[in-house]
Write an enzyme that holds these catalytic residues in place. Structure first.
Site, PDB file in Angstrom:
ATOM      1  N   LEU A 175       0.854  -1.185   0.000  1.00 14.20           N
ATOM      2  CA  LEU A 175       0.000   0.000   0.000  1.00 14.20           C
ATOM      3  C   LEU A 175       0.891   1.237   0.000  1.00 14.20           C
ATOM      4  O   LEU A 175       1.854   1.314   0.771  1.00 14.20           O
ATOM      5  CB  LEU A 175      -0.899   0.021   1.244  1.00 14.20           C
ATOM      6  CG  LEU A 175      -2.046  -0.990   1.301  1.00 14.20           C
ATOM      7  CD1 LEU A 175      -2.754  -0.902   2.644  1.00 14.20           C
ATOM      8  CD2 LEU A 175      -3.033  -0.772   0.171  1.00 14.20           C
ATOM      9  N   ASP A 176       0.578   2.207  -0.843  1.00 10.56           N
ATOM     10  CA  ASP A 176       1.323   3.459  -0.857  1.00 10.56           C
ATOM     11  C   ASP A 176       1.196   4.154   0.498  1.00 10.56           C
ATOM     12  O   ASP A 176       0.213   3.936   1.225  1.00 10.56           O
ATOM     13  CB  ASP A 176       0.797   4.383  -1.957  1.00 10.56           C
ATOM     14  CG  ASP A 176       1.130   3.871  -3.354  1.00 10.56           C
ATOM     15  OD1 ASP A 176       2.054   3.043  -3.467  1.00 10.56           O
ATOM     16  OD2 ASP A 176       0.463   4.296  -4.321  1.00 10.56           O
ATOM     17  N   PRO A 177       2.145   5.024   0.849  1.00 11.69           N
ATOM     18  CA  PRO A 177       2.085   5.712   2.145  1.00 11.69           C
ATOM     19  C   PRO A 177       0.760   6.422   2.426  1.00 11.69           C
ATOM     20  O   PRO A 177       0.279   6.408   3.561  1.00 11.69           O
ATOM     21  CB  PRO A 177       3.243   6.715   2.051  1.00 11.69           C
ATOM     22  CG  PRO A 177       4.239   6.033   1.173  1.00 11.69           C
ATOM     23  CD  PRO A 177       3.408   5.315   0.134  1.00 11.69           C
TER      24      PRO A 177
END
Length: 331
Positions: A70-72
């Site tokens: 998951l992206d930040p």
């Protein structure tokens, strides 16, 4: 995503020797940590790698790995395998995902037209990874199993999508805006499910820290066992094959699974599908790739059923009976 129940087909009625292995519920707290899965609710801000590193530090283990980055800026379901459990992360590598996105359109949109356009994106779509993607930017196909409008408020829309692994939600929102002729960008994204694992089952980093502290401080592992799932849960969505005691150690040594080693199995499954090997005590041995479909297994008395890809069980947990009987390196 097959999350429903499957039919169990029994090939041979066989008991398991209580002297070898143990049911997952009888593992010590230390063993439970070593073979565990955390369904974490990742917060917005840190990267998936940072979150996995924090879990590793909290639990005092050497390894922890996540499935499905998951992206930040994205929150939601992030499965993290702990210690020995990282060996079978393959089980989740191609799992489908469910996201809820907040999209902002750059112009006014009609709700009826938006719903119609969303319907056009259901099925097989073409995507090219974004410029910042870590993978090569080649055009590829992905499956959108369902996509629906949950809410429309002015130029903002809440959209829920169930997609194949590797689908870029941000790109999907952009393309929807292009088709509508107004443009769009994604303002927020949350992953609400990975395969059969939903956000209702997730725990927070604070839960993990509290559970570990309570166990270390007071010797009570009740909360720890609720927060950390047994590694067997990583195969919840996979067809299961339970093997005879005599076949376990061969599989632990990487041997393929042969028909005589199968005690019972879940159907249906297809040739090439990922399957999970279990002992008759319910311990996860590893995962493999089916070489035949489940209908063939019902009739097989010899031959190979599956190729072993990853093993989580330690060698020697069950005695090497396959060697003593001269069966060769087949389970």
């Amino acid at each position: 995503m097959r999350c429903g129940s499957r039919e169990v087909f029994v090939k041979i009625q066989e008991a398991t020797n209580p002297e070898w292995g143990k049911p997952p519920s009888r593992r010590s707290a230390e063993e439970h940590i070593k073979y565990s899965l955390v369904l974490l609710d990742k917060p917005r801000g840190p990267s998936s790698h940072e979150v996995a590193a924090w879990v590793k530090k909290i639990l005092g283990v050497e390894r922890a790995g996540h499935a499905g980055t998951l992206d930040p800026k994205v929150s939601g379901v992030l499965p993290i395998a702990v210690a020995e459990g990282t060996k079978v992360l393959l089980a989740l590598s191609r799992s489908d995902k469910v996201y809820v996105a907040v999209a902002k359109f750059h112009g006014d949109v009609d709700e009826g037209k938006l719903r119609a356009v969303l319907g056009e994106f259901q099925g097989i779509i073409y995507q090219r990874p974004p410029l910042r993607s870590a993978v090569k930017r080649q055009l590829r196909t992905r499956q959108v199993y369902s996509i629906e409008l949950l809410e429309l408020d002015g130029r903002y829309a809440v959209i829920k999508m169930h997609v194949e692994a590797g689908t870029y939600a941000r790109k999907l929102i952009h393309d929807i805006g292009e088709v509508l002729g107004v443009g769009a960008n994604m303002r927020e994204l949350r992953r609400v499910a990975v395969s059969c694992y939903t956000e209702e089952e997730t725990v927070t980093l604070q839960d993990v820290a509290d559970a570990y502290y309570i166990w270390r401080k007071y010797g009570d592992d009740t909360y720890l066992r609720r927060v950390l799932l047994p590694i067997e849960e990583i195969a919840r969505h996979l067809p299961k094959i339970w093997v005879r005691d005599s076949a376990v150690d061969a599989l632990c040594n990487g041997a393929p699974l042969a028909a005589p080693g199968v005690a019972k199995f879940e159907a249906p499954f297809s040739r090439g599908e990922l399957v999970a090997y279990f002992t008759l005590k319910g311990e996860l041995i590893g995962v493999g790739r089916a070489l035949v479909d489940s209908e063939e297994v019902k009739k097989m008395e010899k031959g190979l059923v599956a190729r072993t890809d990853r093993v989580v069980m330690k060698r020697g947990t069950y005695p090497p009976l396959w060697k003593r009987r001269g069966e060769g390196a087949k389970a």
